[in-house]
Motif scaffolding. Structure first.
Motif, PDB file in Angstrom:
ATOM      1  N   ILE A 276      84.376  44.956  15.066  1.00 62.53           N
ATOM      2  CA  ILE A 276      84.293  43.616  14.502  1.00 62.53           C
ATOM      3  C   ILE A 276      83.874  42.609  15.573  1.00 62.53           C
ATOM      4  CG2 ILE A 276      86.767  43.146  14.781  1.00 62.53           C
ATOM      5  CD1 ILE A 276      84.470  41.854  11.952  1.00 62.53           C
ATOM      6  N   SER A 277      84.322  42.792  16.813  1.00 63.24           N
ATOM      7  CA  SER A 277      83.893  41.894  17.888  1.00 63.24           C
ATOM      8  C   SER A 277      82.385  41.992  18.106  1.00 63.24           C
ATOM      9  CB  SER A 277      84.630  42.216  19.192  1.00 63.24           C
ATOM     10  OG  SER A 277      85.983  41.831  19.117  1.00 63.24           O
ATOM     11  N   THR A 278      81.870  43.219  18.041  1.00 68.42           N
ATOM     12  CA  THR A 278      80.431  43.417  18.219  1.00 68.42           C
ATOM     13  C   THR A 278      79.648  42.743  17.098  1.00 68.42           C
ATOM     14  OG1 THR A 278      80.760  45.499  19.406  1.00 68.42           O
ATOM     15  CG2 THR A 278      78.601  45.139  18.386  1.00 68.42           C
ATOM     16  N   LEU A 279      80.057  42.967  15.850  1.00 72.02           N
ATOM     17  CA  LEU A 279      79.323  42.387  14.726  1.00 72.02           C
ATOM     18  C   LEU A 279      79.399  40.864  14.740  1.00 72.02           C
ATOM     19  CD1 LEU A 279      80.289  44.951  11.960  1.00 72.02           C
ATOM     20  CD2 LEU A 279      77.999  44.555  12.872  1.00 72.02           C
ATOM     21  N   LEU A 280      80.562  40.319  15.061  1.00 71.20           N
ATOM     22  CA  LEU A 280      80.680  38.870  15.162  1.00 71.20           C
ATOM     23  C   LEU A 280      79.818  38.320  16.286  1.00 71.20           C
ATOM     24  CD1 LEU A 280      84.535  38.467  14.618  1.00 71.20           C
ATOM     25  CD2 LEU A 280      82.747  37.558  13.114  1.00 71.20           C
ATOM     26  N   ALA A 281      79.654  39.105  17.336  1.00 71.98           N
ATOM     27  CA  ALA A 281      78.890  38.650  18.505  1.00 71.98           C
ATOM     28  C   ALA A 281      77.387  38.683  18.291  1.00 71.98           C
ATOM     29  CB  ALA A 281      79.260  39.500  19.716  1.00 71.98           C
ATOM     30  N   VAL A 282      76.906  39.549  17.390  1.00 67.19           N
ATOM     31  CA  VAL A 282      75.446  39.725  17.276  1.00 67.19           C
ATOM     32  C   VAL A 282      74.860  39.254  15.955  1.00 67.19           C
ATOM     33  CG1 VAL A 282      75.566  41.688  18.861  1.00 67.19           C
ATOM     34  CG2 VAL A 282      75.525  42.120  16.395  1.00 67.19           C
ATOM     35  N   CYS A 283      75.671  39.104  14.906  1.00 68.98           N
ATOM     36  CA  CYS A 283      75.119  38.824  13.576  1.00 68.98           C
ATOM     37  C   CYS A 283      75.114  37.335  13.259  1.00 68.98           C
ATOM     38  CB  CYS A 283      75.928  39.557  12.507  1.00 68.98           C
ATOM     39  SG  CYS A 283      75.703  41.344  12.515  1.00 68.98           S
TER      40      CYS A 283
ATOM     41  N   LEU B 227      82.554  39.946   7.011  1.00 70.56           N
ATOM     42  CA  LEU B 227      83.293  38.982   7.820  1.00 70.56           C
ATOM     43  C   LEU B 227      82.428  38.361   8.909  1.00 70.56           C
ATOM     44  CD1 LEU B 227      86.697  40.878   8.134  1.00 70.56           C
ATOM     45  CD2 LEU B 227      86.294  38.752   6.880  1.00 70.56           C
ATOM     46  N   SER B 228      81.446  39.108   9.384  1.00 66.48           N
ATOM     47  CA  SER B 228      80.559  38.591  10.434  1.00 66.48           C
ATOM     48  C   SER B 228      79.441  37.738   9.865  1.00 66.48           C
ATOM     49  CB  SER B 228      79.958  39.753  11.230  1.00 66.48           C
ATOM     50  OG  SER B 228      79.038  40.486  10.443  1.00 66.48           O
ATOM     51  N   GLY B 229      79.390  37.604   8.541  1.00 67.45           N
ATOM     52  CA  GLY B 229      78.364  36.791   7.913  1.00 67.45           C
ATOM     53  C   GLY B 229      77.119  37.550   7.521  1.00 67.45           C
ATOM     54  N   ALA B 230      77.087  38.835   7.829  1.00 70.04           N
ATOM     55  CA  ALA B 230      75.916  39.651   7.528  1.00 70.04           C
ATOM     56  C   ALA B 230      76.061  40.310   6.158  1.00 70.04           C
ATOM     57  CB  ALA B 230      75.718  40.717   8.597  1.00 70.04           C
ATOM     58  N   LYS B 231      74.967  40.877   5.702  1.00 69.31           N
ATOM     59  CA  LYS B 231      74.953  41.582   4.426  1.00 69.31           C
ATOM     60  C   LYS B 231      74.800  43.072   4.692  1.00 69.31           C
ATOM     61  CE  LYS B 231      72.229  42.121   0.189  1.00 69.31           C
ATOM     62  NZ  LYS B 231      71.006  41.704  -0.527  1.00 69.31           N
ATOM     63  N   PRO B 232      75.737  43.906   4.229  1.00 66.00           N
ATOM     64  CA  PRO B 232      75.580  45.354   4.422  1.00 66.00           C
ATOM     65  C   PRO B 232      74.478  45.906   3.528  1.00 66.00           C
ATOM     66  CG  PRO B 232      77.573  44.887   3.176  1.00 66.00           C
ATOM     67  CD  PRO B 232      77.018  43.567   3.579  1.00 66.00           C
ATOM     68  N   ARG B 233      73.668  46.797   4.081  1.00 64.95           N
ATOM     69  CA  ARG B 233      72.610  47.480   3.329  1.00 64.95           C
ATOM     70  C   ARG B 233      72.870  48.976   3.449  1.00 64.95           C
ATOM     71  NH1 ARG B 233      67.084  46.161   2.140  1.00 64.95           N
ATOM     72  NH2 ARG B 233      66.214  47.912   0.966  1.00 64.95           N
ATOM     73  N   PHE B 234      73.133  49.643   2.335  1.00 63.34           N
ATOM     74  CA  PHE B 234      73.615  51.015   2.366  1.00 63.34           C
ATOM     75  C   PHE B 234      72.492  52.024   2.152  1.00 63.34           C
ATOM     76  CE2 PHE B 234      77.214  48.363   1.138  1.00 63.34           C
ATOM     77  CZ  PHE B 234      78.166  48.771   2.063  1.00 63.34           C
ATOM     78  N   VAL B 235      72.584  53.115   2.906  1.00 65.16           N
ATOM     79  CA  VAL B 235      71.658  54.247   2.790  1.00 65.16           C
ATOM     80  C   VAL B 235      72.487  55.491   2.524  1.00 65.16           C
ATOM     81  CG1 VAL B 235      69.982  55.693   4.007  1.00 65.16           C
ATOM     82  CG2 VAL B 235      69.926  53.203   4.298  1.00 65.16           C
ATOM     83  N   SER B 236      72.095  56.272   1.534  1.00 63.73           N
ATOM     84  CA  SER B 236      72.918  57.391   1.067  1.00 63.73           C
ATOM     85  C   SER B 236      72.850  58.596   1.993  1.00 63.73           C
ATOM     86  CB  SER B 236      72.464  57.832  -0.328  1.00 63.73           C
ATOM     87  OG  SER B 236      72.657  56.797  -1.267  1.00 63.73           O
TER      88      SER B 236
ATOM     89  N   LYS C   8      69.426  43.214  11.405  1.00 56.39           N
ATOM     90  CA  LYS C   8      69.914  42.958  12.759  1.00 56.39           C
ATOM     91  C   LYS C   8      70.386  44.240  13.435  1.00 56.39           C
ATOM     92  CE  LYS C   8      70.285  40.020  15.161  1.00 56.39           C
ATOM     93  NZ  LYS C   8      71.202  38.914  15.488  1.00 56.39           N
ATOM     94  N   ALA C   9      71.070  45.120  12.678  1.00 55.24           N
ATOM     95  CA  ALA C   9      71.695  46.288  13.313  1.00 55.24           C
ATOM     96  C   ALA C   9      71.826  47.424  12.314  1.00 55.24           C
ATOM     97  CB  ALA C   9      73.076  45.912  13.866  1.00 55.24           C
ATOM     98  N   ILE C  10      72.000  48.615  12.865  1.00 52.65           N
ATOM     99  CA  ILE C  10      72.401  49.781  12.078  1.00 52.65           C
ATOM    100  C   ILE C  10      73.683  50.318  12.682  1.00 52.65           C
ATOM    101  CG2 ILE C  10      70.873  51.295  13.443  1.00 52.65           C
ATOM    102  CD1 ILE C  10      70.686  53.107  10.933  1.00 52.65           C
ATOM    103  N   ILE C  11      74.664  50.617  11.834  1.00 53.51           N
ATOM    104  CA  ILE C  11      75.908  51.232  12.296  1.00 53.51           C
ATOM    105  C   ILE C  11      75.783  52.738  12.127  1.00 53.51           C
ATOM    106  CG2 ILE C  11      78.382  51.475  11.895  1.00 53.51           C
ATOM    107  CD1 ILE C  11      78.450  48.583  10.980  1.00 53.51           C
ATOM    108  N   LEU C  12      75.999  53.439  13.215  1.00 52.56           N
ATOM    109  CA  LEU C  12      75.912  54.894  13.224  1.00 52.56           C
ATOM    110  C   LEU C  12      77.259  55.448  13.660  1.00 52.56           C
ATOM    111  CD1 LEU C  12      73.930  57.346  13.024  1.00 52.56           C
ATOM    112  CD2 LEU C  12      73.525  57.048  15.469  1.00 52.56           C
TER     113      LEU C  12
END
Length: 398
Positions: free
Chosen positions: A109-116, A138-147, A174-178
């Motif tokens: 969450i610190s990372t997402l708040l820091a970059v988004c 919570l970071s203000g970004a929109k999640p985009r899901f890939v199956s 902005k980012a991809i979470i892996l």
């Protein structure tokens, strides 16, 4: 008479409408309420290594009980940098690239708040660990899901469609979470998959945020590869890890990020005002943990492999279709053979009538219908716990 719920409605943030409380942790409460075997939440029920418990005790006795440096005690940051070189072959400056957080959860969450920024998008593979979606919101970004698609064969691997992934990247990404090894599926991303993700990150100028908390829990010769080691990724990757899973101390809440200096600077600012710092004596114990010999990690993986191979046959005999994990300590299963309407109905029956707690699969998906015939079991438990669960699950055959 005024509506007693009006003030609550008025003062709540609109963000909380997009997610619920943790289903995983709710299932632990259900297990306690019904006296069930808890195969839901991923915490071990066996002791942490004696060496690191003693290191924590010694630190407390030596009065290491006040604030550490906000972004992490020097001993721990040095150990993290040393192990990044040892495990991934990455050269890390502990003074400018490491931030110690209150667990990998706070690191994310610190990372997402820091970059988004508001309106930007974060790509997330689903099924996903349940924190990632709410963290993005919570970071203000929109999640985009890939199956991630389940394998057709028990020993197959979860896979994604290259075109679907490419379509998720655009100018506002902005980012991809892996997450590899992956919770909840146990998938370990292969080099060719990581190279495809790398190519998209470079093409669209996207940051990779990689959660590698299960990196030492691998089976059947599977290799863990950190995406930061690929060409072009060291300057655009935040690597998240922590003590919880590797050292069986999920309650200690010590995690960290490794990132380029400019991104680290941003993460440290958020971390400072979010939690100030992780527990000081446990950070010293973390430095001791990261100094354990290679044999510790071999025993760790072998022990979890044996637990996996103990639980999988019991699940199959009870009627579950299991997707064999290559890493982490969870197994996703298909419950289609039991005839329940959905996973919520099934897990309620399972915990109340059979006495085993599992996590409904829908909690790992944006659209609950996609996980309505799946449940996840955690096998980070003692042999006797797994055997008790197996005996109870055998009632399902009746």
């Amino acid at each position: 008479m005024s509506d007693p719920t009006f003030p609550a409605k008025q003062f709540r943030s609109s963000k909380v409408a997009f997610f619920t409380e943790s289903v995983i942790r709710e299932m632990t409460r259900q297990a306690m309420m019904h006296g069930a075997v808890n195969l839901a939440q991923g915490f071990p029920d066996f002791p942490a290594p004696s060496e690191i418990k003693k290191a924590a005790q010694d630190a407390i006795a030596a009065d290491v009980n006040q604030y550490a440096i906000t972004w992490g005690a020097k001993n721990l940051r040095d150990a993290i940098a040393r192990q990044a070189q040892r495990w991934q072959g990455i050269s890390v400056d502990p003074e400018t690239q490491v931030t110690v957080c209150c667990g990998s959860t706070e690191a994310m969450i610190s990372t997402l708040l820091a970059v988004c920024n508001a309106g930007e998008e974060v790509v997330i593979f689903e099924p996903y660990y349940e924190n990632y979606g709410p963290d993005s919101v919570l970071s203000g970004a929109k999640p985009r899901f890939v199956s991630l698609r389940p394998p057709s064969a028990p020993d197959g691997e979860w896979s994604f469609d290259e075109q679907e992934l490419r379509a998720a990247f655009h100018g506002h990404t902005k980012a991809i979470i892996l997450n590899t090894p992956h919770n909840p599926t146990g998938k370990v991303f292969r080099r060719v998959e990581l190279e495809l993700i790398r190519d998209l990150c470079v093409e669209f100028n996207v940051l990779a945020i990689t959660d590698e908390i299960y990196q030492h829990i691998l089976y059947d010769g599977t290799e863990h590869i950190s995406i930061a080691t690929l060409d072009g990724m060291s300057e655009r990757t935040v690597t998240i890890n922590g003590m919880s899973k590797t050292y069986s101390v999920t309650g200690w809440r010590v995690g960290w990020t490794v990132a380029p200096p400019a991104i680290t600077d941003a993460i440290r600012k958020v971390h400072d005002f979010l939690t100030v710092g992780a527990p000081a004596p446990l950070q010293e114990a973390g430095a001791a943990a990261l100094s354990l010999p290679e044999s510790y990690y071999t025993r760790l993986a072998n022990g979890y492999r044996a637990r996996r191979d103990r639980l999988l046959p019991a699940l199959a005999e009870a009627g579950f279709r299991c997707f064999r994990p290559s890493g982490a300590y969870y197994v996703m299963t298909d419950i289609g053979g039991f005839g329940f309407a959905n996973d919520l109905e099934f897990t309620k029956y399972l915990v109340q009538e059979i006495g085993v707690a599992a996590v409904p699969g829908s909690s790992f998906y944006r659209d609950p219908r996609n996980g309505a015939q799946q449940v996840r079991f955690a096998f980070c438990k003692k042999d006797e716990t797994l055997d008790d669960a197996a005996n109870r699950l055998s009632r399902l055959r009746k």
